[in-house]
Design a protein around this motif. Structure first.
Motif, short mmCIF file in Angstrom:
data_model
loop_
_atom_site.label_atom_id
_atom_site.label_comp_id
_atom_site.label_asym_id
_atom_site.label_seq_id
_atom_site.Cartn_x
_atom_site.Cartn_y
_atom_site.Cartn_z
N TRP A 46 23.08 27.94 14.87
CA TRP A 46 22.22 27.51 13.78
C TRP A 46 22.74 27.94 12.42
O TRP A 46 22.36 27.36 11.40
CB TRP A 46 20.80 28.03 13.99
N HIS A 47 23.61 28.96 12.40
CA HIS A 47 24.22 29.36 11.14
C HIS A 47 25.54 28.63 10.89
O HIS A 47 26.21 28.89 9.89
CB HIS A 47 24.47 30.87 11.12
N GLY A 339 16.29 29.47 17.08
CA GLY A 339 16.73 29.11 15.73
C GLY A 339 15.61 29.20 14.72
O GLY A 339 15.81 29.71 13.60
N LEU A 340 14.41 28.73 15.09
CA LEU A 340 13.28 28.81 14.18
C LEU A 340 12.87 30.25 13.90
O LEU A 340 12.56 30.60 12.75
CB LEU A 340 12.10 28.04 14.78
N ASP A 342 14.77 32.93 14.04
CA ASP A 342 15.77 33.58 13.19
C ASP A 342 15.61 33.14 11.74
O ASP A 342 15.73 33.94 10.82
CB ASP A 342 17.17 33.22 13.70
N ARG A 343 15.30 31.87 11.54
CA ARG A 343 15.14 31.36 10.18
C ARG A 343 13.86 31.87 9.52
O ARG A 343 13.87 32.34 8.37
CB ARG A 343 15.13 29.83 10.22
N GLY A 347 15.31 35.31 8.43
CA GLY A 347 15.60 34.63 7.19
C GLY A 347 16.84 35.11 6.46
O GLY A 347 16.91 35.08 5.25
N HIS A 349 19.68 33.78 6.28
CA HIS A 349 20.44 32.72 5.62
C HIS A 349 19.50 31.66 5.07
O HIS A 349 19.85 30.50 4.97
CB HIS A 349 21.44 32.10 6.59
N ALA A 350 18.29 32.09 4.75
CA ALA A 350 17.32 31.13 4.20
C ALA A 350 17.73 30.72 2.78
O ALA A 350 18.37 31.47 2.08
CB ALA A 350 15.93 31.75 4.19
#
Length: 350
Positions: A46-47, A339-340, A342-343, A347, A349-350
């Motif tokens: 996801w990154h 993925g959700l 982690d985001r 966060g 890489h938000a």
């Protein structure tokens, strides 16, 4: 291999437990040396970083698919009676459970198998999380959380048989499954090469996948050579974790199983890998490691795994290697949920 002789000498429970112990030793060793971790692979994906953890997971998954389907093609394995294909399943449980599990593994910084591996090298955060995971898994299986699990599972069910097999739904067979696995193995090799050479990345990733296939093969051989009814099963951690918990709390004397041999095998194999790499280190909760975060993650993983019918290895790799519909749906849910989480939670890489 004289499976009949071993069964006559030790009985089905003894052979299954020894098989589980040996497969667990291999899995624990290879998983520890390769840093095998679905959570790490999900975050890298996801990154947009196709690095070591994603390469290792892809090597393990594709190797498991290739070897399992090759065994089926060669006549050395028949997975048609496996629970993931023959029994009634839940599509809603697979998707919701996968999503919940994915969130939990990000919170605990590792899936169920990774927690056991880390525990063996001295990580007390992982050990505590693993214990909470086992308690909640048992509660979801036959305890206070069972009604909630059954309610969600009943939203969307699928009957056992061809309707639970992706290969059957697409009108193809094991040769096509083998070709699909080989294609993904090529992709895995590309990413592994792209992320740089590392002996244990390659050997450990492939070795981890081989152990998934060997679990299917060993239990099938016991089933085929036994006069008693034996259920073919694969490598998983949610059921055996709950099983070990109840074994500790209940009266002794119950027969041994593949799962009961698997768990100590993985622990010992991981300890051996940590000793080889001189990586044994006692780690506790300190700055940056929140106890509520780990406990919450373990609770979500325990419930999610039982709702989905398995953990990241049990449903994702073991069920995925035999192309069970629910397993692939669970795996997709884990990748999305991880993925959700982690985001939204980390966060970075938000």
């Amino acid at each position: 291999m004289d499976w009949t002789g071993w069964i006559e000498r030790w009985g089905e429970p003894g052979v299954l437990a020894v098989a589980g112990l040996l497969v667990g030793l291999g899995f624990g060793f290879f998983a520890q040396r390769s840093r095998f971790c679905l959570r790490g692979a999900v975050i890298e994906f996801w990154h947009g970083r196709f690095a070591d953890k994603l390469a290792v997971w892809l090597l393990a998954f594709s190797s498991a698919v290739v070897l399992v389907q090759a065994l089926v093609v060669a006549g050395g394995l028949d997975v048609s009676t496996a629970r993931q294909l023959s029994a009634r399943g839940s599509l809603s449980g697979a998707l919701v459970g996968g999503l919940i599990f994915g969130v939990g593994m990000v919170l605990t910084r590792g899936c169920a198998s990774r927690l056991l591996v880390l525990s063996a090298q001295g990580n007390l955060r992982a050990l505590l999380s693993g214990l909470v995971f086992a308690v909640v898994a048992q509660a979801a299986l036959g305890g206070v959380l069972a009604p909630l699990r059954e309610a969600i599972s009943g939203w969307w069910v699928v009957e056992g048989g061809p309707s639970r097999s992706l290969l059957a739904l697409f009108g193809v067979g094991p040769w096509d499954g083998l070709a699909f696995g080989a294609l993904w193995l090529v992709v895995a090799v590309f990413f592994a090469h792209h992320s740089g050479w590392g002996f244990w990345k390659w050997a450990g990733g492939i070795g981890t996948g081989v152990m998934v296939a060997l679990a299917w093969f060993a239990t099938y051989q016991v089933m085929s050579h036994s006069f008693e009814p034996v259920q073919i099963q694969g490598l998983t951690f949610s059921g055996p974790s709950a099983e070990w918990l109840m074994r500790v709390l209940s009266e002794p004397g119950k027969p041994w199983t593949f799962g009961l041999g698997l768990m100590p095998g993985v622990f010992l194999g991981s300890m051996l890998g940590a000793a080889l790499g001189r990586e044994f280190k006692v780690e506790t909760f300190g700055p940056g490691y929140s106890l509520p975060r780990y406990v919450t993650g373990a609770v979500l993983m325990g419930f999610g795994s039982m709702l989905a019918g398995g953990c990241a290895v049990g449903a994702g790799m073991t069920g995925g290697a035999i192309f069970a519909v629910t397993a692939w749906l669970t795996l997709g849910g884990m990748w999305l949920g991880g993925g959700l989480a982690d985001r939204l939670i980390d966060g970075r890489h938000a």
